[in-house]
Design an enzyme around this catalytic site. Structure first.
Site, PDB file in Angstrom:
ATOM      1  N   TYR A 109      49.725  58.286  41.029  1.00  0.00           N
ATOM      2  CA  TYR A 109      48.720  59.015  40.241  1.00  0.00           C
ATOM      3  C   TYR A 109      49.283  59.522  38.916  1.00  0.00           C
ATOM      4  O   TYR A 109      48.536  60.011  38.069  1.00  0.00           O
ATOM      5  CB  TYR A 109      48.134  60.205  41.027  1.00  0.00           C
ATOM      6  N   HIS A 128      51.850  54.817  51.126  1.00  0.00           N
ATOM      7  CA  HIS A 128      50.534  54.759  50.459  1.00  0.00           C
ATOM      8  C   HIS A 128      49.667  53.596  50.966  1.00  0.00           C
ATOM      9  O   HIS A 128      48.476  53.763  51.218  1.00  0.00           O
ATOM     10  CB  HIS A 128      50.744  54.667  48.939  1.00  0.00           C
TER      11      HIS A 128
END
Ligand code: NAP
Length: 279
Positions: free
Chosen positions: A56, A114
């Site tokens: 991010y 992730h």
């Protein structure tokens, strides 16, 4: 019936296995100052669960928000994720430390794989997660976007327990089978894109329930997830959305509401990269 956010105390945010059931997502909150202020605003409103990821590109801003908020770091449940390029054993160990540095903390409460993709090698990747757990740099191990068979494999390999599987989940993608598989392994489910990135707002069934209770569609979606025992991490940037989502804690859906939402006949995925294990 809703209360104003000021009246909702931390005690009103239920936890599942110690994880606050409503957290703040931060994907695409990449303007550093905006992201920092979102995190600070949420924490000062009562949120105690913040979700970020290496990918991010905002771990520093998130860490700054935690530092800026008038809340002790130990009272915050902080989660980040190791990106798919960094899942070799060596890179997990190295980049997890880099994440801690960027976040300005000496441990995270939850570290996720992730995606089970690219450099993910179950034996090697998970051994490195076990090592971080043993070293006390991570309080819990999590996985994200894992199918039931991948979850089972990971549970067999890891010494540390798997706290949670973070997957896309909302009224348009209820993921019943995956929820059952997680429950069978004592793994919490964390819903990402719990508002279907805005798509739930246009569903008449959600609108109907929202109108009945005089609340927003976002609150209905979040209350439905809570009713299912699912932890949710809606992303919101400004105070109004952060507060609207927080106030979902005061919304109790009745059986009829839940049935109305359960009857939505949709299976719509918003996050669907080529490397998704279902592709
Ligand atoms: N593990 C993974 O692979 C994965 C994948 C996707 C997401 N995630 C995590 O899950 C979090 C949430 O998912 P998401 O960001 O994809 O989508 P989401 O939370 O379903 O939706 C976010 C969108 O809804 C808007 N919004 C938020 N609250 C609102 C409200 N009360 N009323 C109206 N609009 C509202 C936000 O706008 P504003 O920003 O303008 O407030 C934003 O545009 C992410 O931020 C990330 O932390 C993880």
């Amino acid at each position: 019936m809703t209360n104003s956010a000021d009246e909702i105390s931390l005690e009103n945010c239920p936890t599942a296995s110690g994880v606050p059931m409503l957290g703040l997502g931060t994907w695409q909150n990449t303007d550093a100052e905006a992201c920092t202020e979102s995190v600070r605003t949420a924490l000062e409103m009562g949120y105690r669960h913040i979700d970020t990821a290496q990918a991010y590109d905002n771990e520093e801003a998130v860490g700054e928000g935690i530092a800026r908020a008038d809340v002790d770091r130990e009272d915050v449940f902080l989660a980040t994720k190791i990106w798919i390029d960094n899942l070799s054993g060596e890179d997990v160990l190295e980049t997890a430390r880099e994440s801690l540095d960027r976040l300005g903390v000496d441990y995270v409460d939850l570290l996720y794989v992730h995606w089970p993709a690219r450099e993910y090698d179950p034996e090697e990747t998970l051994a490195a997660f076990d090592q971080l757990y043993d070293e006390g740099l991570i309080e819990n191990v999590g996985v994200s976007n894992f199918l039931p068979e991948q979850l089972e494999e990971a549970a067999e390999i890891l010494d540390a327990p798997i706290l949670a599987n973070q997957v896309e989940l909302h009224p348009l993608l209820p993921q019943e089978e995956l929820r059952e598989a997680c429950a069978a392994h004592d793994v919490e489910v964390v819903a990402y894109s719990p508002l279907a990135r805005g798509e739930v707002f246009d569903r008449p069934e959600i609108g109907e329930v929202a109108e009945k209770h005089g609340v927003s569609e976002a609150q209905v979606s979040l209350a439905w997830l809570r009713e299912k025992g699912v932890i949710a991490i809606p992303k919101a940037t400004g105070e109004a959305h952060i507060r609207d989502n927080w106030e979902s804690l005061a919304l109790e859906l009745d059986e009829e509401d839940v049935e109305t939402i359960d009857a939505i006949d949709a299976r719509e995925r918003q996050v669907d990269p080529d490397f998704g294990p279902w592709n």
